[in-house]
Design a protein around this motif. Sequence first.
Motif, mmCIF file in Angstrom:
data_model
loop_
_atom_site.group_PDB
_atom_site.id
_atom_site.type_symbol
_atom_site.label_atom_id
_atom_site.label_comp_id
_atom_site.label_asym_id
_atom_site.label_seq_id
_atom_site.Cartn_x
_atom_site.Cartn_y
_atom_site.Cartn_z
ATOM 1 N N LEU A 122 50.962 34.380 37.323
ATOM 2 C CA LEU A 122 49.773 33.570 38.345
ATOM 3 C C LEU A 122 48.325 33.622 37.621
ATOM 4 N N ASN A 123 48.084 34.449 36.873
ATOM 5 C CA ASN A 123 46.538 34.677 36.201
ATOM 6 C C ASN A 123 46.529 33.350 35.359
ATOM 7 N N ARG A 124 47.718 32.772 34.962
ATOM 8 C CA ARG A 124 47.538 31.455 34.076
ATOM 9 C C ARG A 124 47.053 30.368 34.809
ATOM 10 N N VAL A 125 47.059 30.339 35.968
ATOM 11 C CA VAL A 125 46.859 29.260 36.901
ATOM 12 C C VAL A 125 45.631 29.234 37.660
ATOM 13 N N LYS A 126 44.705 28.645 37.076
ATOM 14 C CA LYS A 126 43.275 28.537 37.396
ATOM 15 C C LYS A 126 42.901 27.463 38.127
ATOM 16 N N LEU A 127 42.375 28.095 39.349
ATOM 17 C CA LEU A 127 42.122 26.956 40.549
ATOM 18 C C LEU A 127 40.677 27.310 41.146
ATOM 19 N N ASN A 128 39.998 26.493 41.577
ATOM 20 C CA ASN A 128 38.780 26.676 42.590
ATOM 21 C C ASN A 128 39.114 26.489 44.012
ATOM 22 N N ALA A 129 38.006 26.787 44.737
ATOM 23 C CA ALA A 129 38.241 27.091 45.929
ATOM 24 C C ALA A 129 38.754 25.687 46.743
ATOM 25 N N ASP A 130 38.482 24.671 46.546
ATOM 26 C CA ASP A 130 38.788 23.337 46.864
ATOM 27 C C ASP A 130 40.102 23.074 46.316
ATOM 28 N N GLN A 131 40.677 23.279 45.251
ATOM 29 C CA GLN A 131 41.974 22.994 44.889
ATOM 30 C C GLN A 131 42.819 23.999 45.697
ATOM 31 N N ARG A 132 42.539 25.099 45.886
ATOM 32 C CA ARG A 132 43.355 26.107 46.414
ATOM 33 C C ARG A 132 43.507 25.635 48.015
ATOM 34 N N GLN A 133 42.618 25.302 48.551
ATOM 35 C CA GLN A 133 42.731 24.861 50.088
ATOM 36 C C GLN A 133 43.471 23.432 50.124
ATOM 37 N N SER A 181 43.906 40.849 40.863
ATOM 38 C CA SER A 181 43.716 39.489 40.625
ATOM 39 C C SER A 181 44.970 38.714 41.505
ATOM 40 N N TYR A 182 44.475 38.105 42.617
ATOM 41 C CA TYR A 182 45.496 37.611 43.661
ATOM 42 C C TYR A 182 45.126 36.386 44.268
ATOM 43 N N ALA A 183 43.993 35.752 43.963
ATOM 44 C CA ALA A 183 43.516 34.483 44.674
ATOM 45 C C ALA A 183 44.561 33.453 45.006
ATOM 46 N N ASN A 184 45.568 33.335 44.085
ATOM 47 C CA ASN A 184 46.724 32.308 44.455
ATOM 48 C C ASN A 184 48.038 32.906 44.852
ATOM 49 N N PHE A 185 47.785 34.112 45.175
ATOM 50 C CA PHE A 185 49.240 34.652 45.800
ATOM 51 C C PHE A 185 49.840 34.014 46.580
ATOM 52 N N HIS A 186 49.036 33.845 47.848
ATOM 53 C CA HIS A 186 49.550 32.903 48.817
ATOM 54 C C HIS A 186 50.330 31.584 48.706
ATOM 55 N N LEU A 187 49.747 30.960 47.913
ATOM 56 C CA LEU A 187 50.416 29.752 47.533
ATOM 57 C C LEU A 187 51.618 29.917 46.645
ATOM 58 N N LEU A 188 51.678 30.846 45.788
ATOM 59 C CA LEU A 188 53.060 30.864 45.234
ATOM 60 C C LEU A 188 54.117 31.661 45.900
ATOM 61 N N PHE A 189 53.483 32.618 46.833
ATOM 62 C CA PHE A 189 54.338 33.245 47.850
ATOM 63 C C PHE A 189 55.090 32.127 48.978
ATOM 64 N N LEU A 190 54.176 31.351 49.604
ATOM 65 C CA LEU A 190 54.848 30.429 50.380
ATOM 66 C C LEU A 190 55.880 29.436 49.524
ATOM 67 N N LEU A 191 55.411 28.903 48.475
ATOM 68 C CA LEU A 191 56.138 28.187 47.592
ATOM 69 C C LEU A 191 57.778 28.737 47.431
ATOM 70 N N LYS A 192 57.713 30.059 46.775
ATOM 71 C CA LYS A 192 58.953 30.636 46.721
ATOM 72 C C LYS A 192 59.639 31.179 47.747
#
Length: 238
Positions: free
Chosen positions: A196-207, A130-141
């Motif tokens: 990260l699995n506690r952060v629920k985002l859809n595709a539009d929010q992620r983009q 489960s890693y759909a938001n990985f790139h967001l946290l990776f870049l933020l960190k």
Amino acid sequence: MSTSVKAIVLSKIKFRDNDLIISCYTQHRGLSSYLIRGAFKSRRPGTIAYYQLLSQLEIVETYKPNQSLHYIKEVKSSFVYKTLHTNVIKSSIVLFLAEVLANVLKEEEQNILLFDYLETALQWLDSETSYANFHLLFLLKLTKHLGFYPDMTQTEVGVFNLQSGYFEANSKHIYAVSLGNNLILKQLLDINFDALNRVKLNADQRQAFLNMLMQYFELHLGYFKKPKSLQIFNEVFK
């Protein structure tokens, strides 16, 4: 002088007919580039496979301070990925993040904390399902290591300003983020990858959040250019 070092491959380009030039982020000296002679005609098994993007290597290098290109005498994997280069979605993440890292990592000096961060984060991604938001946290960190991590002293009182890097009361500022991105940012600040699995985002929010991060990088790194793979990457996560 020959030295054994750990390295992460950031980019590669074919040179002449059979040679390869790779750019790596090394544990001991930061950014470093290498010429691998005969890479495409070598009979040694796996020679090219070692240099896939974001591969983690242990190399024996021949380094000369006054040269821009160095040489690799020996190479082996320091960590063997199980899924990062075989899973289609993860491979897309690798392509995108490698382009970002090749763009932002410019220093030819040791930064062990940054190297350890890259090494550990990529190993986490390799092991997760489960890693759909990985790139967001990776870049933020990553911004923490680049010197412009968001200031967290007033997260409860306002909206994040991309230009100043602070949360401010003025939500009408040209660089004030949307309320949706503001909420996501507050969720991602100061959490680790295991949360990260506690952060629920859809595709539009992620983009939308990724596009905001790209603007943040542009504002704080004068040399930063949006990755060419960004549009394709966004398509993958729709």
